[in-house]
Design a protein around this motif. Sequence first.
Motif, PDB file in Angstrom:
ATOM      1  N   LEU A 116       0.946  -1.199   0.155  1.00  0.00           N
ATOM      2  CA  LEU A 116       0.263   0.042   0.260  1.00  0.00           C
ATOM      3  C   LEU A 116       0.820   1.098  -0.060  1.00  0.00           C
ATOM      4  CD1 LEU A 116      -2.863   1.223   0.170  1.00  0.00           C
ATOM      5  CD2 LEU A 116      -2.580   1.084   2.742  1.00  0.00           C
ATOM      6  N   TYR A 117       0.896   2.033  -0.921  1.00  0.00           N
ATOM      7  CA  TYR A 117       1.670   3.082  -1.278  1.00  0.00           C
ATOM      8  C   TYR A 117       1.064   4.611  -1.231  1.00  0.00           C
ATOM      9  CZ  TYR A 117       5.290  -0.248  -3.011  1.00  0.00           C
ATOM     10  OH  TYR A 117       6.144  -1.189  -3.169  1.00  0.00           O
ATOM     11  N   ASP A 118       1.669   5.388  -0.603  1.00  0.00           N
ATOM     12  CA  ASP A 118       1.079   7.016  -0.669  1.00  0.00           C
ATOM     13  C   ASP A 118       2.047   7.618  -1.599  1.00  0.00           C
ATOM     14  OD1 ASP A 118       0.887   9.621  -0.074  1.00  0.00           O
ATOM     15  OD2 ASP A 118      -0.283   9.230   1.726  1.00  0.00           O
ATOM     16  N   LEU A 119       1.694   7.885  -2.749  1.00  0.00           N
ATOM     17  CA  LEU A 119       2.705   8.506  -3.664  1.00  0.00           C
ATOM     18  C   LEU A 119       2.485   9.916  -4.181  1.00  0.00           C
ATOM     19  CD1 LEU A 119       2.863   5.253  -5.842  1.00  0.00           C
ATOM     20  CD2 LEU A 119       4.243   6.024  -4.143  1.00  0.00           C
ATOM     21  N   ASP A 125       7.015  10.549  -0.998  1.00  0.00           N
ATOM     22  CA  ASP A 125       6.466   9.268  -1.585  1.00  0.00           C
ATOM     23  C   ASP A 125       6.855   8.153  -0.170  1.00  0.00           C
ATOM     24  OD1 ASP A 125       5.704  10.290  -3.560  1.00  0.00           O
ATOM     25  OD2 ASP A 125       7.043   9.117  -5.098  1.00  0.00           O
ATOM     26  N   LYS A 126       5.777   7.275   0.049  1.00  0.00           N
ATOM     27  CA  LYS A 126       6.166   6.331   1.148  1.00  0.00           C
ATOM     28  C   LYS A 126       5.409   5.133   0.826  1.00  0.00           C
ATOM     29  CE  LYS A 126       3.082   9.004   4.349  1.00  0.00           C
ATOM     30  NZ  LYS A 126       3.233  10.245   3.546  1.00  0.00           N
ATOM     31  N   LEU A 127       5.808   4.136   1.634  1.00  0.00           N
ATOM     32  CA  LEU A 127       5.282   2.725   1.641  1.00  0.00           C
ATOM     33  C   LEU A 127       4.651   2.631   3.130  1.00  0.00           C
ATOM     34  CD1 LEU A 127       4.809  -0.353   0.650  1.00  0.00           C
ATOM     35  CD2 LEU A 127       6.769  -0.690   1.603  1.00  0.00           C
ATOM     36  N   GLU A 162      13.704   2.242   4.081  1.00  0.00           N
ATOM     37  CA  GLU A 162      13.606   1.464   2.882  1.00  0.00           C
ATOM     38  C   GLU A 162      12.367   1.242   2.496  1.00  0.00           C
ATOM     39  OE1 GLU A 162      14.593  -2.109   4.850  1.00  0.00           O
ATOM     40  OE2 GLU A 162      16.677  -1.628   5.322  1.00  0.00           O
ATOM     41  N   GLY A 163      11.149   1.732   2.847  1.00  0.00           N
ATOM     42  CA  GLY A 163       9.939   1.780   2.250  1.00  0.00           C
ATOM     43  C   GLY A 163       9.962   2.911   1.299  1.00  0.00           C
ATOM     44  N   LYS A 166      11.533   2.028  -1.805  1.00  0.00           N
ATOM     45  CA  LYS A 166      10.761   1.200  -2.568  1.00  0.00           C
ATOM     46  C   LYS A 166       9.636   2.161  -3.196  1.00  0.00           C
ATOM     47  CE  LYS A 166      11.298  -2.998  -0.010  1.00  0.00           C
ATOM     48  NZ  LYS A 166      10.738  -4.103   1.053  1.00  0.00           N
ATOM     49  N   ALA A 167       9.065   3.109  -2.628  1.00  0.00           N
ATOM     50  CA  ALA A 167       8.025   3.900  -2.806  1.00  0.00           C
ATOM     51  C   ALA A 167       8.632   4.759  -4.252  1.00  0.00           C
ATOM     52  CB  ALA A 167       7.491   4.737  -1.863  1.00  0.00           C
ATOM     53  N   ARG A 168       9.650   5.255  -4.248  1.00  0.00           N
ATOM     54  CA  ARG A 168      10.448   6.243  -5.120  1.00  0.00           C
ATOM     55  C   ARG A 168      10.633   5.313  -6.389  1.00  0.00           C
ATOM     56  NH1 ARG A 168      16.208   7.628  -3.563  1.00  0.00           N
ATOM     57  NH2 ARG A 168      16.352   5.211  -4.274  1.00  0.00           N
ATOM     58  N   ASP A 169      10.941   4.045  -6.281  1.00  0.00           N
ATOM     59  CA  ASP A 169      11.222   3.255  -7.664  1.00  0.00           C
ATOM     60  C   ASP A 169       9.931   2.434  -8.160  1.00  0.00           C
ATOM     61  OD1 ASP A 169      13.854   4.261  -7.374  1.00  0.00           O
ATOM     62  OD2 ASP A 169      14.414   2.535  -6.136  1.00  0.00           O
ATOM     63  N   PHE A 170       8.659   2.558  -7.234  1.00  0.00           N
ATOM     64  CA  PHE A 170       7.577   1.604  -7.657  1.00  0.00           C
ATOM     65  C   PHE A 170       7.005   1.904  -9.020  1.00  0.00           C
ATOM     66  CE2 PHE A 170       2.999   1.049  -7.150  1.00  0.00           C
ATOM     67  CZ  PHE A 170       3.056  -0.391  -7.056  1.00  0.00           C
ATOM     68  N   GLU A 171       6.607   1.076  -9.923  1.00  0.00           N
ATOM     69  CA  GLU A 171       6.163   1.064 -10.933  1.00  0.00           C
ATOM     70  C   GLU A 171       4.734   0.266 -10.777  1.00  0.00           C
ATOM     71  OE1 GLU A 171       8.981  -0.533 -13.731  1.00  0.00           O
ATOM     72  OE2 GLU A 171       9.667   1.542 -14.166  1.00  0.00           O
ATOM     73  N   ILE A 172       3.822   0.735 -11.610  1.00  0.00           N
ATOM     74  CA  ILE A 172       2.297   0.427 -11.326  1.00  0.00           C
ATOM     75  C   ILE A 172       2.057  -0.265 -13.013  1.00  0.00           C
ATOM     76  CG2 ILE A 172      -0.119   0.765 -11.002  1.00  0.00           C
ATOM     77  CD1 ILE A 172       0.764   3.348  -9.905  1.00  0.00           C
TER      78      ILE A 172
END
Length: 364
Positions: A116-119, A125-127, A162-163, A166-172
């Motif tokens: 679950l991400y808040d982007l 950005d954060k996980l 670390e979250g 991950k949020a910075r690099d997250f792709e949907i």
Amino acid sequence: RPAGVECELFNDHIFRELRAYAQVPEHFANTDWSLKSLEHGGGKGGTQMARIGDAYIIKELSKGDHKALLEVTGSYGQHVRSGETLLCPIYLHFRHSGRFFFAMRNSIGSGPFNALYDLKGCADDKLLEEDGEPIKAVHKRVWNVGMWCKANWSKERRAYYEGKVKARDFEIPLTPEQRAQCLSSLERDTAWLAQHSLMDYSLLVAVKNVPMSASGGRGLGHRPLLFKSRDGREVAVNISIIDFLQKWTMGKRVARCVKCAECNKATIPPSMYARRFYHHFAHRLIEALETCSDKIQESNKTLAAVAPPAGDCEEEGMPEDRLNSRPVPEERAVPPGGPPPATVPEMAAEEVAIVGNSAVLLSL
């Protein structure tokens, strides 16, 4: 009577129409929660929230957010009924004992979530949750000298950091059709938000594995984006724009100056925020590598591929499908490269330069 008590309602002639249009029960907020059940939602501001089952959320508003909602309600009602939108559906705005609240659809369904991400498309950005476990927010503050050295970080701080990485690099990952519809909605929504001087909003993204037989979520009106992952799992992704009532105020202007040394910050003017938000997610919404199965493709013909609607109807094609589930006209289809720059309000030259720098940082 929200929570069974007398309250002052705001612009309820508009919200009543939205509730009727989405087939939300007229008295949906009257029971199954109380003011005593409010608890902190975990954000920086410590906003209090309460859930009405898995379907709705009651959230307390600051005075600034209350004023912003009063100003934009009419336009918001028109916006969500006239085209595809990712904005979280709002159905009630009220005051009790000097405190302001609004009721919204729980657009991501219930957990546990794979992630679950808040982007926001920036350093904020954060996980929020991973493999069903919430990630505690442990911020590094400039006045907390002990946080300057990573060796002094607690286990919770390391997990939070670390979250964020991950949020910075997250792709949907989405199907081509889903991606085009999401980008079309994102273009339209960010233009509306910039028009009303709103900023600091987030894209809430929930990812979880679901059996296709349960993926429709029809009992709650959820409409997830469905695809098959590389390892063959059936995955549902829910996407919604939340926290979109922050106006560009003098306080935000001062905060921007105070944070002058911070790269890729959230505190930037609405037009810049909208443009960065759109372009960031135009790159982060990617086409899924695996071809969807026939079953998923058939589901996506039936289920709306953009925002989850907001009612509790058990039949397809009923009003709940109309609020956030309209066909996208061909002329609004978004090519893989994104829409023409003019679709989001134009910015001054120096603003474009700043956004350009942010884009470089985001692509690293």
